[in-house]
Design an enzyme around this catalytic site. Structure first.
Site, PDB file in Angstrom:
ATOM      1  N   ASN A   9       0.876  -1.178   0.000  1.00 36.92           N
ATOM      2  CA  ASN A   9       0.000   0.000   0.000  1.00 36.92           C
ATOM      3  C   ASN A   9       0.912   1.226   0.000  1.00 36.92           C
ATOM      4  O   ASN A   9       1.487   1.570   1.037  1.00 36.92           O
ATOM      5  CB  ASN A   9      -0.891  -0.033   1.251  1.00 36.92           C
ATOM      6  CG  ASN A   9      -1.740   1.217   1.384  1.00 36.92           C
ATOM      7  OD1 ASN A   9      -1.768   2.066   0.489  1.00 36.92           O
ATOM      8  ND2 ASN A   9      -2.436   1.332   2.508  1.00 36.92           N
ATOM      9  N   LYS A  11       0.142   4.224  -0.281  1.00 40.16           N
ATOM     10  CA  LYS A  11      -0.511   5.406   0.317  1.00 40.16           C
ATOM     11  C   LYS A  11      -0.272   6.632  -0.579  1.00 40.16           C
ATOM     12  O   LYS A  11      -0.195   6.475  -1.798  1.00 40.16           O
ATOM     13  CB  LYS A  11      -0.020   5.604   1.760  1.00 40.16           C
ATOM     14  CG  LYS A  11      -0.201   4.324   2.588  1.00 40.16           C
ATOM     15  CD  LYS A  11      -0.040   4.503   4.069  1.00 40.16           C
ATOM     16  CE  LYS A  11      -0.230   3.153   4.757  1.00 40.16           C
ATOM     17  NZ  LYS A  11      -0.154   3.248   6.203  1.00 40.16           N
ATOM     18  N   HIS A  95      -9.530   1.113   4.837  1.00 38.77           N
ATOM     19  CA  HIS A  95      -8.250   1.279   5.541  1.00 38.77           C
ATOM     20  C   HIS A  95      -8.462   2.206   6.732  1.00 38.77           C
ATOM     21  O   HIS A  95      -9.276   3.135   6.671  1.00 38.77           O
ATOM     22  CB  HIS A  95      -7.201   1.866   4.585  1.00 38.77           C
ATOM     23  CG  HIS A  95      -5.825   1.823   5.166  1.00 38.77           C
ATOM     24  ND1 HIS A  95      -5.388   2.771   6.063  1.00 38.77           N
ATOM     25  CD2 HIS A  95      -4.813   0.938   5.016  1.00 38.77           C
ATOM     26  CE1 HIS A  95      -4.143   2.459   6.434  1.00 38.77           C
ATOM     27  NE2 HIS A  95      -3.777   1.361   5.814  1.00 38.77           N
ATOM     28  N   GLU A  97      -6.860   4.610   7.768  1.00 38.88           N
ATOM     29  CA  GLU A  97      -6.669   6.039   7.463  1.00 38.88           C
ATOM     30  C   GLU A  97      -7.921   6.614   6.795  1.00 38.88           C
ATOM     31  O   GLU A  97      -8.233   7.793   6.970  1.00 38.88           O
ATOM     32  CB  GLU A  97      -5.413   6.216   6.600  1.00 38.88           C
ATOM     33  CG  GLU A  97      -4.156   6.003   7.448  1.00 38.88           C
ATOM     34  CD  GLU A  97      -2.974   5.388   6.730  1.00 38.88           C
ATOM     35  OE1 GLU A  97      -2.929   5.406   5.490  1.00 38.88           O
ATOM     36  OE2 GLU A  97      -2.078   4.857   7.435  1.00 38.88           O
ATOM     37  N   GLU A 167      -5.261  -4.754  10.613  1.00 37.46           N
ATOM     38  CA  GLU A 167      -4.227  -3.740  10.803  1.00 37.46           C
ATOM     39  C   GLU A 167      -4.492  -2.998  12.111  1.00 37.46           C
ATOM     40  O   GLU A 167      -5.302  -2.054  12.139  1.00 37.46           O
ATOM     41  CB  GLU A 167      -4.246  -2.738   9.641  1.00 37.46           C
ATOM     42  CG  GLU A 167      -3.959  -3.365   8.297  1.00 37.46           C
ATOM     43  CD  GLU A 167      -3.379  -2.338   7.314  1.00 37.46           C
ATOM     44  OE1 GLU A 167      -2.356  -2.665   6.685  1.00 37.46           O
ATOM     45  OE2 GLU A 167      -3.924  -1.236   7.186  1.00 37.46           O
ATOM     46  N   GLY A 173       2.642   2.444  10.770  1.00 34.68           N
ATOM     47  CA  GLY A 173       3.592   3.532  10.597  1.00 34.68           C
ATOM     48  C   GLY A 173       4.304   3.935  11.875  1.00 34.68           C
ATOM     49  O   GLY A 173       4.936   4.987  11.942  1.00 34.68           O
ATOM     50  N   SER A 213       3.535  -1.995  10.318  1.00 42.57           N
ATOM     51  CA  SER A 213       4.988  -2.064  10.531  1.00 42.57           C
ATOM     52  C   SER A 213       5.594  -3.417  10.159  1.00 42.57           C
ATOM     53  O   SER A 213       6.511  -3.879  10.827  1.00 42.57           O
ATOM     54  CB  SER A 213       5.346  -1.682  11.973  1.00 42.57           C
ATOM     55  OG  SER A 213       4.942  -0.343  12.229  1.00 42.57           O
TER      56      SER A 213
HETATM   57  P1  13P Z   1       3.100   0.499   7.678  1.00 42.86           P
HETATM   58  O1  13P Z   1       3.617  -0.800   7.079  1.00 42.86           O
HETATM   59  O2  13P Z   1       3.816   1.693   7.163  1.00 42.86           O
HETATM   60  O3  13P Z   1       2.983   0.430   9.150  1.00 42.86           O
HETATM   61  O4  13P Z   1       1.586   0.651   7.121  1.00 42.86           O
HETATM   62  C1  13P Z   1       0.713  -0.398   7.238  1.00 42.86           C
HETATM   63  C2  13P Z   1      -0.480  -0.093   6.443  1.00 42.86           C
HETATM   64  O5  13P Z   1      -1.259   0.771   6.803  1.00 42.86           O
HETATM   65  C3  13P Z   1      -0.719  -0.862   5.220  1.00 42.86           C
HETATM   66  O6  13P Z   1      -1.996  -0.634   4.717  1.00 42.86           O
END
Ligand code: 13P
Length: 251
Positions: A9, A11, A95, A97, A167, A173, A213
């Site tokens: 992803n 982002k 997601h 976010e 997640e 992150g 992560s």
């Molecule tokens: P990170 O791997 O940067 O923690 O992000 C995970 C994520 O949100 C994947 O959709």
């Protein structure tokens, strides 16, 4: 046996130059995929060029979101048919976010999932608890309720096509990864929920990815857990070698 899926992803990262280059570098690692399925999910505007960079490779193309309506006056939105036109096979939905910054509720996510399933797209549907919810012992309630709400009204045939991604929001992150035991416990809980809502056959085929992560150095441990069927990778998907090392851990 469930085929592991490693999805990147991206982002709101990369740019016009680096997106295609990153995709090409991932595709160049195809000999390392083994039985793993691999996908990258760039920002909407780079889908065509990333798709072109992936042409002829086994890497699937995915989007990070879509709107549930097929067309019309919905300024700024993108439909499932548009994603298919751009060559997508997958779409990430719900997601954290999107839930956190764009107010997406389970009902909103559910409409998107149902719309995606009217097309050949594979929805990757995300669930996960906040840190405060984990600390309050609410993880199971939260993810079960997100799963039920986001996947409401799906037929058995439809649910079999869904990929779930667990997640934990506190692990995204942050560099704080869930321990294998913590992650596996939630994956097992989600699988049991699928079994009780559908049946053992459904629970056996639906893939449940872990995200939060995931890095080259923790991937093999996480992916060795019996109910973790792959990874949804954020930060570490932005460097081809890091991402491919995670793929190595899955095959
Ligand atoms: P990170 O791997 O940067 O923690 O992000 C995970 C994520 O949100 C994947 O959709």
């Amino acid at each position: 046996m469930r085929t592991p899926l490693i999805a990147g992803n991206w982002k709101m990262n990369t740019d016009g130059k680096s997106a295609a280059a990153l995709a090409k570098a991932v595709a160049a690692g195809a000999a390392r995929f083994g039985r793993a399925e691999v996908a990258v999910c760039p920002p909407f505007v780079y889908l065509p060029e990333v798709g072109a960079a992936l042409a002829g490779s086994p890497v699937g193309l995915g989007a990070q979101n879509m709107y549930h309506e097929p067309s019309g006056a919905f300024t700024g939105e993108v439909s499932a048919a548009m994603l298919l036109d751009a060559g997508c096979r997958y779409v990430i939905l719900g997601h954290s976010e999107r839930r956190q910054f764009f107010g997406e509720s389970d009902a909103v996510v559910n409409r998107k999932v149902l719309a995606a399933l009217k097309t050949p797209l594979t929805p990757i549907v995300c669930v996960g608890e906040l840190l405060a919810q984990r600390e309050a012992g609410q993880t199971s309630d939260v993810v079960r309720s997100q799963l039920a709400g986001s996947l409401a009204g799906l037929s058995e045939e439809q649910i079999r096509r869904v990929v779930v991604a667990y997640e934990p929001v506190w692990a995204i992150g942050t560099g704080k990864v869930a321990t294998v035991d913590e992650a596996e416990a939630v994956h097992l809980d989600l699988r049991k929920t699928l079994e009780s809502r559908y049946n053992a056959g459904v629970a056996a085929v639906v893939r449940i990815l872990y995200g939060g992560s995931v890095k080259a150095d923790n991937a093999s441990q996480l992916l060795s857990a019996p109910n973790i069927d792959g990874a949804l990778v954020g930060g570490a998907s932005l460097k081809a070698e890091d991402f491919l090392s995670i793929v190595d851990a899955a095959r």
